[in-house]
Design a protein around this motif. Structure first.
Motif, PDB file in Angstrom:
ATOM      1  N   ASN A  10       0.826  -1.223   0.000  1.00 56.50           N
ATOM      2  CA  ASN A  10       0.000   0.000   0.000  1.00 56.50           C
ATOM      3  C   ASN A  10       0.855   1.265   0.000  1.00 56.50           C
ATOM      4  O   ASN A  10       0.529   2.263   0.619  1.00 56.50           O
ATOM      5  N   GLY A  11       2.001   1.202  -0.716  1.00 56.21           N
ATOM      6  CA  GLY A  11       2.821   2.397  -0.889  1.00 56.21           C
ATOM      7  C   GLY A  11       2.337   3.207  -2.090  1.00 56.21           C
ATOM      8  O   GLY A  11       1.255   2.938  -2.634  1.00 56.21           O
ATOM      9  N   SER A  13       3.145   3.251  -5.182  1.00 53.12           N
ATOM     10  CA  SER A  13       2.896   2.588  -6.478  1.00 53.12           C
ATOM     11  C   SER A  13       1.601   1.776  -6.429  1.00 53.12           C
ATOM     12  O   SER A  13       0.776   1.879  -7.347  1.00 53.12           O
ATOM     13  N   GLU A  35       2.366  -3.557   6.609  1.00 52.44           N
ATOM     14  CA  GLU A  35       3.027  -2.468   7.345  1.00 52.44           C
ATOM     15  C   GLU A  35       2.056  -1.606   8.142  1.00 52.44           C
ATOM     16  O   GLU A  35       2.222  -1.433   9.346  1.00 52.44           O
ATOM     17  N   ALA A 104       3.672  -4.698  -5.563  1.00 50.38           N
ATOM     18  CA  ALA A 104       4.137  -3.321  -5.316  1.00 50.38           C
ATOM     19  C   ALA A 104       4.752  -3.307  -3.919  1.00 50.38           C
ATOM     20  O   ALA A 104       4.358  -2.538  -3.052  1.00 50.38           O
ATOM     21  N   GLY A 106       7.858  -2.783  -2.708  1.00 50.01           N
ATOM     22  CA  GLY A 106       8.861  -1.844  -2.235  1.00 50.01           C
ATOM     23  C   GLY A 106      10.244  -2.438  -1.994  1.00 50.01           C
ATOM     24  O   GLY A 106      10.636  -3.429  -2.603  1.00 50.01           O
ATOM     25  N   SER A 107      10.956  -1.808  -1.062  1.00 48.18           N
ATOM     26  CA  SER A 107      12.359  -2.156  -0.769  1.00 48.18           C
ATOM     27  C   SER A 107      12.524  -2.538   0.686  1.00 48.18           C
ATOM     28  O   SER A 107      11.615  -2.366   1.497  1.00 48.18           O
ATOM     29  N   ASP A 279       9.446   0.365  -6.415  1.00 50.89           N
ATOM     30  CA  ASP A 279      10.814   0.027  -5.990  1.00 50.89           C
ATOM     31  C   ASP A 279      11.189  -1.424  -6.297  1.00 50.89           C
ATOM     32  O   ASP A 279      12.359  -1.732  -6.480  1.00 50.89           O
ATOM     33  N   ALA A 295      14.473   3.313  -7.200  1.00 49.31           N
ATOM     34  CA  ALA A 295      13.767   3.330  -5.918  1.00 49.31           C
ATOM     35  C   ALA A 295      13.424   4.765  -5.531  1.00 49.31           C
ATOM     36  O   ALA A 295      13.964   5.314  -4.574  1.00 49.31           O
TER      37      ALA A 295
HETATM   38  C1  LIG Z   1      13.214   7.651   4.769  1.00 48.12           C
HETATM   39  C2  LIG Z   1      12.952   7.677   3.287  1.00 48.12           C
HETATM   40  C3  LIG Z   1      12.954   8.873   2.602  1.00 48.12           C
HETATM   41  C4  LIG Z   1      12.734   8.904   1.233  1.00 48.12           C
HETATM   42  N1  LIG Z   1      12.744  10.105   0.579  1.00 48.12           N
HETATM   43  C5  LIG Z   1      12.527  10.146  -0.749  1.00 48.12           C
HETATM   44  C6  LIG Z   1      12.501  11.374  -1.458  1.00 48.12           C
HETATM   45  O1  LIG Z   1      12.715  12.448  -0.869  1.00 48.12           O
HETATM   46  N2  LIG Z   1      12.245  11.364  -2.796  1.00 48.12           N
HETATM   47  C7  LIG Z   1      12.009  10.187  -3.463  1.00 48.12           C
HETATM   48  O2  LIG Z   1      11.771  10.212  -4.677  1.00 48.12           O
HETATM   49  N3  LIG Z   1      12.009   9.008  -2.818  1.00 48.12           N
HETATM   50  C8  LIG Z   1      12.265   8.957  -1.492  1.00 48.12           C
HETATM   51  N4  LIG Z   1      12.276   7.749  -0.836  1.00 48.12           N
HETATM   52  C9  LIG Z   1      11.988   6.531  -1.613  1.00 48.12           C
HETATM   53  C10 LIG Z   1      10.492   6.369  -1.770  1.00 48.12           C
HETATM   54  O3  LIG Z   1       9.864   6.549  -0.528  1.00 48.12           O
HETATM   55  C11 LIG Z   1      10.201   4.978  -2.331  1.00 48.12           C
HETATM   56  O4  LIG Z   1      10.773   4.919  -3.631  1.00 48.12           O
HETATM   57  C12 LIG Z   1       8.711   4.694  -2.443  1.00 48.12           C
HETATM   58  O5  LIG Z   1       8.059   4.905  -1.230  1.00 48.12           O
HETATM   59  C13 LIG Z   1       8.496   3.237  -2.884  1.00 48.12           C
HETATM   60  O6  LIG Z   1       7.131   3.019  -3.039  1.00 48.12           O
HETATM   61  P1  LIG Z   1       6.549   1.580  -3.363  1.00 48.12           P
HETATM   62  O7  LIG Z   1       5.086   1.755  -3.466  1.00 48.12           O
HETATM   63  O8  LIG Z   1       7.272   0.975  -4.506  1.00 48.12           O
HETATM   64  O9  LIG Z   1       6.936   0.679  -2.099  1.00 48.12           O
HETATM   65  P2  LIG Z   1       6.741   0.901  -0.529  1.00 48.12           P
HETATM   66  O10 LIG Z   1       6.408   2.304  -0.196  1.00 48.12           O
HETATM   67  O11 LIG Z   1       7.927   0.297   0.116  1.00 48.12           O
HETATM   68  O12 LIG Z   1       5.463   0.027  -0.188  1.00 48.12           O
HETATM   69  C14 LIG Z   1       5.506  -1.377  -0.221  1.00 48.12           C
HETATM   70  C15 LIG Z   1       4.618  -1.922   0.871  1.00 48.12           C
HETATM   71  O13 LIG Z   1       4.440  -3.316   0.672  1.00 48.12           O
HETATM   72  C16 LIG Z   1       4.495  -3.966   1.921  1.00 48.12           C
HETATM   73  N5  LIG Z   1       4.878  -5.366   1.692  1.00 48.12           N
HETATM   74  C17 LIG Z   1       6.051  -5.835   1.222  1.00 48.12           C
HETATM   75  N6  LIG Z   1       6.026  -7.178   1.120  1.00 48.12           N
HETATM   76  C18 LIG Z   1       4.809  -7.562   1.551  1.00 48.12           C
HETATM   77  C19 LIG Z   1       4.187  -8.830   1.694  1.00 48.12           C
HETATM   78  N7  LIG Z   1       4.811  -9.948   1.351  1.00 48.12           N
HETATM   79  N8  LIG Z   1       2.931  -8.856   2.194  1.00 48.12           N
HETATM   80  C20 LIG Z   1       2.288  -7.727   2.525  1.00 48.12           C
HETATM   81  N9  LIG Z   1       2.821  -6.505   2.402  1.00 48.12           N
HETATM   82  C21 LIG Z   1       4.074  -6.414   1.924  1.00 48.12           C
HETATM   83  C22 LIG Z   1       5.562  -3.199   2.667  1.00 48.12           C
HETATM   84  O14 LIG Z   1       5.466  -3.424   4.058  1.00 48.12           O
HETATM   85  C23 LIG Z   1       5.202  -1.775   2.275  1.00 48.12           C
HETATM   86  O15 LIG Z   1       4.225  -1.246   3.112  1.00 48.12           O
HETATM   87  C24 LIG Z   1      12.493   7.697   0.540  1.00 48.12           C
HETATM   88  C25 LIG Z   1      12.481   6.487   1.217  1.00 48.12           C
HETATM   89  C26 LIG Z   1      12.702   6.473   2.588  1.00 48.12           C
HETATM   90  C27 LIG Z   1      12.699   5.158   3.300  1.00 48.12           C
END
Ligand SMILES: Cc1cc2nc3c(=O)[nH]c(=O)nc-3n(C[C@H](O)[C@H](O)[C@H](O)COP(=O)(O)OP(=O)(O)OC[C@H]3O[C@@H](n4cnc5c(N)ncnc54)[C@H](O)[C@@H]3O)c2cc1C
Length: 446
Positions: A10-11, A13, A35, A104, A106-107, A279, A295
């Motif tokens: 639920n990030g 993406s 999360e 989706a 993440g990292s 990510d 990422a």
């Molecule tokens: C402290 C910090 C600061 C940042 N600042 C910047 C910035 O200034 N600019 C920028 O461009 N980017 C920044 N980033 C990077 C940016 O936040 C990430 O690129 C973005 O949030 C990734 O989004 P996502 O949706 O791909 O994954 P995420 O936001 O990581 O969401 C993935 C979710 O999936 C859940 N998940 C994973 N595996 C499972 C599973 N098997 N079952 C259930 N749930 C699961 C995770 O717990 C998480 O909640 C920052 C990152 C951090 C950590």
């Protein structure tokens, strides 16, 4: 029957995908996350610890938004994916079936098997749980007399800044001989070294972590530096040495994995009806000269938008435009548009300008002979994204960009402008006699 689209994560993406599917269709949508119950802005986590906002304020949507938009939320960890039966196995023994699955996920912060990396007080900075842990480990400088942050990237410097707001002394271990110089040109990196030190951070450049020491209760007590053997007493160790796609749970699923989940430009994996974004997605080859894994927030959002189109009957490849990003290094804002490499690529050169106050600078990467503009890094001078993007697309020369730099300046009128100074330095360096054009709103919105 209505098609069921399940999104794991639920990030930005996953949520962008869900929102855009709902805009274009009536499909059944479920988002699973282990999360948090609700989507929050990961990039804003630091401001919660720093006291600028409450956690509640990091949620872009009210809690009723999801029900109103018929997006089901499920709090669970997905243990594995059975793609043959289109079933997910969840923590707690539950199963969920899907018609289409979006990964989706993440990292996760890197750990390199350092001795002591699992001691109490050693932590990363990625999740809401990490934020809560930092609040517990480092509430003030009585509980945490010193923190050591390991890893000189964007998250590392955020963690340093966070700890400083609680008056906690920080030692910052950076493997490179200058901060983030694998990405930033030397002049910028050197300016940031000075900036970090001016905040009384004990910045250690060119050093590696050897080990983390603990006491009989399993609490961290100190770290040892590899190169010098020096021991630094501390109560908290922040591990911020980069992130890796969070794909361990998919390893035996049959879904193609490299460093991340392998996808093509349609964001399809090797398994029918399974997609990956954000990510955790790794392109077989970078698109438009971009990296296979990005990422960053904006990439997750753009991938989510593209995939939602595909899933609602309008096949849309992920086709990012010019690279851009932004960040903050303590008091200094940073933006980048196009490609500026730490060292100019073969056939290219850098023009670098730094303000005498040592807190503002720009670097432009251009082709050496034609002086075609390829990218700009700007520190503490805000520029208009759309205009820089347009100039990159139009293949403008750096002479043109600097002549029209006033158009790109985003700062309100009452801020001091630096275009004339920058241009003077450029004219001197390249023997040109360019005169800055007055700002033109007509050109800006052309
Ligand atoms: C402290 C910090 C600061 C940042 N600042 C910047 C910035 O200034 N600019 C920028 O461009 N980017 C920044 N980033 C990077 C940016 O936040 C990430 O690129 C973005 O949030 C990734 O989004 P996502 O949706 O791909 O994954 P995420 O936001 O990581 O969401 C993935 C979710 O999936 C859940 N998940 C994973 N595996 C499972 C599973 N098997 N079952 C259930 N749930 C699961 C995770 O717990 C998480 O909640 C920052 C990152 C951090 C950590």
């Amino acid at each position: 029957m209505q098609e069921h689209i399940v999104i794991i994560g639920n990030g930005i993406s996953g949520v962008t995908t869900a929102r855009h599917i709902r805009k274009a269709s009536d499909k059944k949508i479920t988002i699973i996350s282990s999360e948090t119950d609700y989507f929050f802005s990961r990039t804003a986590l630091m401001y919660v610890y720093m006291g600028h906002m409450k956690y509640e304020h990091t949620k872009p949507y009210e809690d009723y938004f999801w029900k109103k938009n018929r997006i089901d939320l499920k709090r669970a960890f997905v243990k594995n994916v059975d793609h043959q039966n289109k079933q997910l196995h969840l923590s707690g023994g539950e199963q969920m079936s899907y018609d289409k699955l979006v990964l989706a996920v993440g990292s996760k912060p890197n750990k390199f098997g350092w001795p002591g990396e699992n001691l109490n007080g050693v932590q990363g900075l990625y999740s809401k749980q990490d934020l809560d842990l930092l609040e517990k480990n480092a509430p003030n400088n009585e509980t945490c007399k010193r923190a050591v942050v390991v890893g000189g990237g964007l998250i590392g410097i955020e963690m340093v800044e966070m700890l400083l707001t609680r008056d906690i002394p920080v030692t910052f271990l950076v493997r490179e001989h200058s901060f983030w110089n694998s990405v930033l040109p030397e002049g910028e990196s050197a300016m940031l070294n000075r900036h970090i030190k001016s905040h009384h951070v004990d910045l250690r450049l060119g050093v590696n972590l050897e080990s983390i020491q603990g006491d009989a209760q399993g609490n961290v007590t100190s770290i040892i530096i590899k190169e010098t053997g020096e021991e630094i007493a501390c109560d908290v160790v922040g591990l911020t040495a980069g992130v890796t796609p969070n794909v361990d749970f998919l390893k035996n699923s049959g879904i193609g994995i490299g460093r991340g989940v392998k996808v093509n430009p349609m964001l399809e994996t090797n398994i029918k009806d399974i997609y990956a974004i954000g990510d955790c997605a790794e392109q077989h080859e970078g698109i438009n000269g971009r990296r296979p894994i990005e990422a960053v927030w904006y990439t997750g959002r753009m991938m989510g938008e593209a995939l939602a189109q595909t899933l609602t009957g309008n096949p849309t490849p992920y086709n990012p435009g010019h690279w851009f990003n932004s960040a903050k290094f303590m008091d200094i804002e940073y933006q980048t548009y196009g490609w500026v490499f730490a060292k100019p690529k073969a056939g290219n050169t850098h023009f670098h300008w730094i303000h005498k106050d040592d807190d503002k600078c720009i670097t432009i990467e251009m082709e050496e002979t034609s002086r075609t503009f390829l990218g700009i890094n700007n520190f503490d001078i805000r520029l208009r994204h759309e205009l820089l993007d347009k100039w990159l697309t139009e293949g403008r020369s750096t002479d043109y960009v600097l002549e029209h730099l006033k158009d790109a300046n985003f700062d309100p009128e009452f801020y001091k402008h630096y275009e004339s100074e920058i241009l003077e330095a450029y004219n001197k360096a390249y023997g040109t006699s360019i005169v800055p054009k007055k700002k033109s709103w007509k050109r800006i919105f052309a």
